[in-house]
Write an enzyme that holds these catalytic residues in place. Structure first.
Site, PDB file in Angstrom:
ATOM      1  N   ARG A  27       0.849  -1.193   0.000  1.00  0.00           N
ATOM      2  CA  ARG A  27       0.000   0.000   0.000  1.00  0.00           C
ATOM      3  C   ARG A  27       0.880   1.238   0.000  1.00  0.00           C
ATOM      4  NH1 ARG A  27      -4.348   0.562   4.713  1.00  0.00           N
ATOM      5  NH2 ARG A  27      -2.571   1.285   5.949  1.00  0.00           N
TER       6      ARG A  27
ATOM      7  N   SER B 165     -12.567  -4.507  -0.313  1.00  0.00           N
ATOM      8  CA  SER B 165     -12.868  -4.065   1.042  1.00  0.00           C
ATOM      9  C   SER B 165     -14.379  -3.882   1.183  1.00  0.00           C
ATOM     10  CB  SER B 165     -12.171  -2.735   1.343  1.00  0.00           C
ATOM     11  OG  SER B 165     -10.777  -2.902   1.423  1.00  0.00           O
TER      12      SER B 165
ATOM     13  N   LYS C  65      -5.910   4.333   9.114  1.00  0.00           N
ATOM     14  CA  LYS C  65      -6.680   4.863   7.996  1.00  0.00           C
ATOM     15  C   LYS C  65      -7.737   5.807   8.543  1.00  0.00           C
ATOM     16  CE  LYS C  65      -7.788   2.733   4.294  1.00  0.00           C
ATOM     17  NZ  LYS C  65      -8.498   1.852   3.342  1.00  0.00           N
TER      18      LYS C  65
END
Length: 218
Positions: free
Chosen positions: A38, A109, A138
């Site tokens: 990521r 997700s 996040k």
């Protein structure tokens, strides 16, 4: 068979200044079985270069560990990654599947049973249940689903499920008992003083659940 039991999501900003490739190598030694790269702030070129470096670390391993690229299907295609993981605001699953067919793993997700049903119907290979618990890694996530949310999604779909969000060695087992097939972690490994030791601790929790399942106690 895709092993999602211990799934590492990288994060350069939480790595304590260490190189992502070094953290990945250390985590794999501790029992991580899937890597999601990521990079939210890197340029496309830098993302591709790092993905190739991580792929080179994983390639020689006898135990095949897939490289999943977060968000960016173009990067996944450029480096020949094993898959891509898409959020609810990324490229639609149908478009991604049309581009790659069955040649690439696609994870989605999901933040609700509705999301999970749509992803399953659309041809996702696995689902990331996000977030299970509150997490600082996040800022754009929905309210935590908790264990009841994991159970509800498990009851709704048969796809492999990976819990993510606030998961560490103290709660990984309970997430799997609730129905997840694996746990995805970020800071629990990336920010650990020793990523190998941290991964080993998580692996012990996962193995304990596998033992329970073998004896029919799950």
């Amino acid at each position: 068979m895709l092993d999602l039991s211990l799934y590492l999501v990288t994060d350069r900003e939480l790595s304590l200044g260490r190189a992502t490739v070094d953290i990945v190598a250390a985590a794999v030694r501790g029992g991580v079985r899937c890597i999601q790269l990521r990079e939210k702030r890197a340029s496309t070129r830098a993302f591709i270069e790092e993905a190739r470096a991580v792929k080179a670390v994983l390639a020689p391993l006898e135990s095949r560990i897939p490289l999943i690229i977060n968000d960016r299907l173009d990067v996944a295609l450029a480096v020949g990654a094993d898959g891509v993981h898409l959020g609810q605001n990324d490229m639609p699953l149908g478009d991604a599947r049309q581009l790659v067919g069955g040649t690439m793993i696609i994870g989605i997700s999901v933040e609700s049973v509705t999301d999970a049903l749509a992803a399953a119907a659309g041809g996702a290979d696995y689902l990331g249940i996000s977030p299970v618990y509150a997490t600082p890694t996040k800022a754009d996530t929905a309210a935590p689903l908790g264990l009841e949310g994991v159970r509800a999604i498990r009851a709704a779909v048969s796809l492999p499920l990976v819990g993510i969000g606030g998961i560490n060695q103290n709660n990984a087992a309970e997430v799997m008992r609730a129905g997840a097939d694996g746990v995805a972690v970020v800071s629990a490994i990336v920010s650990a003083v020793c990523p190998t030791t941290a991964a080993l601790a998580l692996r012990r929790q996962i193995n304990s659940i596998n033992t329970e399942t073998t004896h029919g106690n799950r």
